[in-house]
Design a protein around this motif. Structure first.
Motif, short mmCIF file in Angstrom:
data_model
loop_
_atom_site.label_atom_id
_atom_site.label_comp_id
_atom_site.label_asym_id
_atom_site.label_seq_id
_atom_site.Cartn_x
_atom_site.Cartn_y
_atom_site.Cartn_z
N ARG A 40 -2.97 -41.19 -22.90
CA ARG A 40 -3.36 -39.83 -22.55
C ARG A 40 -4.87 -39.79 -22.34
NH1 ARG A 40 -2.79 -35.05 -21.37
NH2 ARG A 40 -2.99 -33.11 -22.45
N PRO A 41 -5.29 -39.65 -21.07
CA PRO A 41 -6.72 -39.63 -20.77
C PRO A 41 -7.44 -38.46 -21.45
CG PRO A 41 -5.42 -39.87 -18.76
CD PRO A 41 -4.46 -39.53 -19.86
N THR A 42 -8.72 -38.68 -21.74
CA THR A 42 -9.56 -37.60 -22.27
C THR A 42 -10.60 -37.19 -21.24
OG1 THR A 42 -11.13 -39.14 -23.28
CG2 THR A 42 -9.28 -38.41 -24.65
N SER A 43 -10.69 -37.96 -20.17
CA SER A 43 -11.58 -37.64 -19.06
C SER A 43 -10.88 -38.06 -17.77
CB SER A 43 -12.93 -38.34 -19.23
OG SER A 43 -12.78 -39.75 -19.20
N PHE A 44 -11.60 -38.32 -16.75
CA PHE A 44 -11.03 -38.66 -15.44
C PHE A 44 -10.17 -39.93 -15.51
CE2 PHE A 44 -11.26 -41.10 -11.53
CZ PHE A 44 -10.87 -40.17 -10.60
N ALA A 45 -9.01 -39.90 -14.83
CA ALA A 45 -8.16 -41.09 -14.69
C ALA A 45 -7.25 -40.92 -13.48
CB ALA A 45 -7.32 -41.30 -15.94
N ILE A 46 -6.94 -42.03 -12.84
CA ILE A 46 -5.98 -42.06 -11.73
C ILE A 46 -5.02 -43.21 -12.01
CG2 ILE A 46 -5.62 -42.59 -9.29
CD1 ILE A 46 -8.24 -41.31 -8.63
N CYS A 47 -3.74 -42.91 -11.94
CA CYS A 47 -2.72 -43.96 -12.06
C CYS A 47 -2.17 -44.22 -10.66
CB CYS A 47 -1.60 -43.50 -12.99
SG CYS A 47 -0.25 -44.70 -13.11
N LEU A 48 -2.17 -45.47 -10.26
CA LEU A 48 -1.55 -45.86 -9.00
C LEU A 48 -0.22 -46.52 -9.37
CD1 LEU A 48 -1.50 -46.19 -5.97
CD2 LEU A 48 -2.93 -48.23 -6.21
N LEU A 49 0.84 -45.74 -9.19
CA LEU A 49 2.17 -46.22 -9.53
C LEU A 49 2.73 -46.99 -8.34
CD1 LEU A 49 4.16 -46.04 -11.91
CD2 LEU A 49 5.20 -44.10 -10.76
N LYS A 50 3.04 -48.26 -8.59
CA LYS A 50 3.57 -49.15 -7.58
C LYS A 50 4.29 -50.26 -8.32
CE LYS A 50 -0.98 -51.33 -7.31
NZ LYS A 50 -0.74 -52.54 -8.03
N ALA A 65 -7.79 -46.44 -23.34
CA ALA A 65 -6.72 -46.75 -22.39
C ALA A 65 -6.16 -48.15 -22.64
CB ALA A 65 -7.23 -46.62 -20.96
N SER A 66 -7.05 -49.10 -22.83
CA SER A 66 -6.60 -50.49 -23.06
C SER A 66 -5.79 -50.62 -24.34
CB SER A 66 -7.82 -51.42 -23.12
OG SER A 66 -8.47 -51.44 -21.88
N ASN A 67 -6.11 -49.80 -25.34
CA ASN A 67 -5.41 -49.87 -26.62
C ASN A 67 -4.07 -49.13 -26.62
OD1 ASN A 67 -7.40 -51.42 -27.82
ND2 ASN A 67 -8.50 -49.66 -28.62
N THR A 68 -3.89 -48.17 -25.72
CA THR A 68 -2.66 -47.37 -25.76
C THR A 68 -1.77 -47.51 -24.53
OG1 THR A 68 -3.84 -45.44 -24.87
CG2 THR A 68 -3.68 -45.61 -27.28
N SER A 69 -2.33 -47.87 -23.40
CA SER A 69 -1.54 -47.96 -22.18
C SER A 69 -0.62 -49.18 -22.19
CB SER A 69 -2.44 -48.04 -20.95
OG SER A 69 -1.64 -48.18 -19.78
N LEU A 70 0.56 -48.98 -21.67
CA LEU A 70 1.52 -50.08 -21.54
C LEU A 70 1.49 -50.67 -20.14
CD1 LEU A 70 4.41 -48.47 -23.59
CD2 LEU A 70 2.76 -50.18 -24.35
N ILE A 71 0.59 -50.16 -19.30
CA ILE A 71 0.39 -50.73 -17.97
C ILE A 71 -1.08 -51.15 -17.83
CG2 ILE A 71 2.31 -49.47 -16.93
CD1 ILE A 71 0.35 -47.55 -15.67
N GLU A 72 -1.37 -51.92 -16.82
CA GLU A 72 -2.73 -52.45 -16.62
C GLU A 72 -3.76 -51.33 -16.52
OE1 GLU A 72 -5.19 -55.40 -13.60
OE2 GLU A 72 -3.17 -54.76 -13.05
N VAL A 73 -4.95 -51.58 -17.06
CA VAL A 73 -6.05 -50.62 -17.03
C VAL A 73 -7.26 -51.29 -16.39
CG1 VAL A 73 -7.65 -49.26 -18.42
CG2 VAL A 73 -5.24 -49.43 -19.11
#
Length: 152
Positions: A40-50, A65-73
């Motif tokens: 869950r971002p706290t500032s600007f973020a863009i996810c490119l889903l592909k 993001a690196s600690n919580t995301s399950l996709i590449e950051v």
């Protein structure tokens, strides 16, 4: 991706995209980014889903993001860098959320003078996916209902 629920969500959204010949989807709404990544971002973020999804986030948020995301950051540096990804990965048809600000849409549009060649279109792939609840989500809803009933 380690989490089966998130992996299943992404696969299902990619299947919907594939049925309409989309190569990717840009996600900017924080709740939707969390839905597909657990971050869950706290500032600007863009996810490119592909096929190999990636989140671009600010330097300030990169550790979270690196600690919580399950996709590449990756660290977001510029719209130009994001557009380079579109070109490099040959993304031609890209879905966007309906609530993407017009200013962001204009920045992401292809510039034909720079030989950029993709189209952006509003699609509701994510909204449709979010209507379908997993068994775990149903259990959590029922548990919350029970808690509310007990409070009343």
């Amino acid at each position: 991706m380690k989490d089966k629920t998130i992996n299943d969500r992404i696969k299902s959204i990619l299947k919907r995209m594939d049925e309409k010949d989309y190569d990717g989807m840009i996600i900017t709404q924080f709740n939707n980014i969390k839905y597909v990544s657990n971050y869950r971002p706290t500032s600007f973020a863009i996810c490119l889903l592909k096929e190999d999804p990636v989140i671009f986030t600010t330097a300030m948020d990169k550790e979270l993001a690196s600690n919580t995301s399950l996709i590449e950051v990756k660290e977001f540096k510029s719209i130009s860098e994001l557009k380079e990804v579109f070109n490099k990965e040959n993304l031609k048809k890209i879905a966007i959320e309906g609530n993407l600000p017009v200013s962001s849409y204009k920045k992401l549009c292809a510039d034909k003078s720079k030989k950029e060649n993709w189209e952006l279109s509003v699609e509701d792939f994510l909204e449709k996916e979010r209507m379908i609840k997993s068994n775990n989500e149903i259990k959590m809803i029922k548990k919350q209902q029970t808690l509310l009933i007990n409070l009343l």
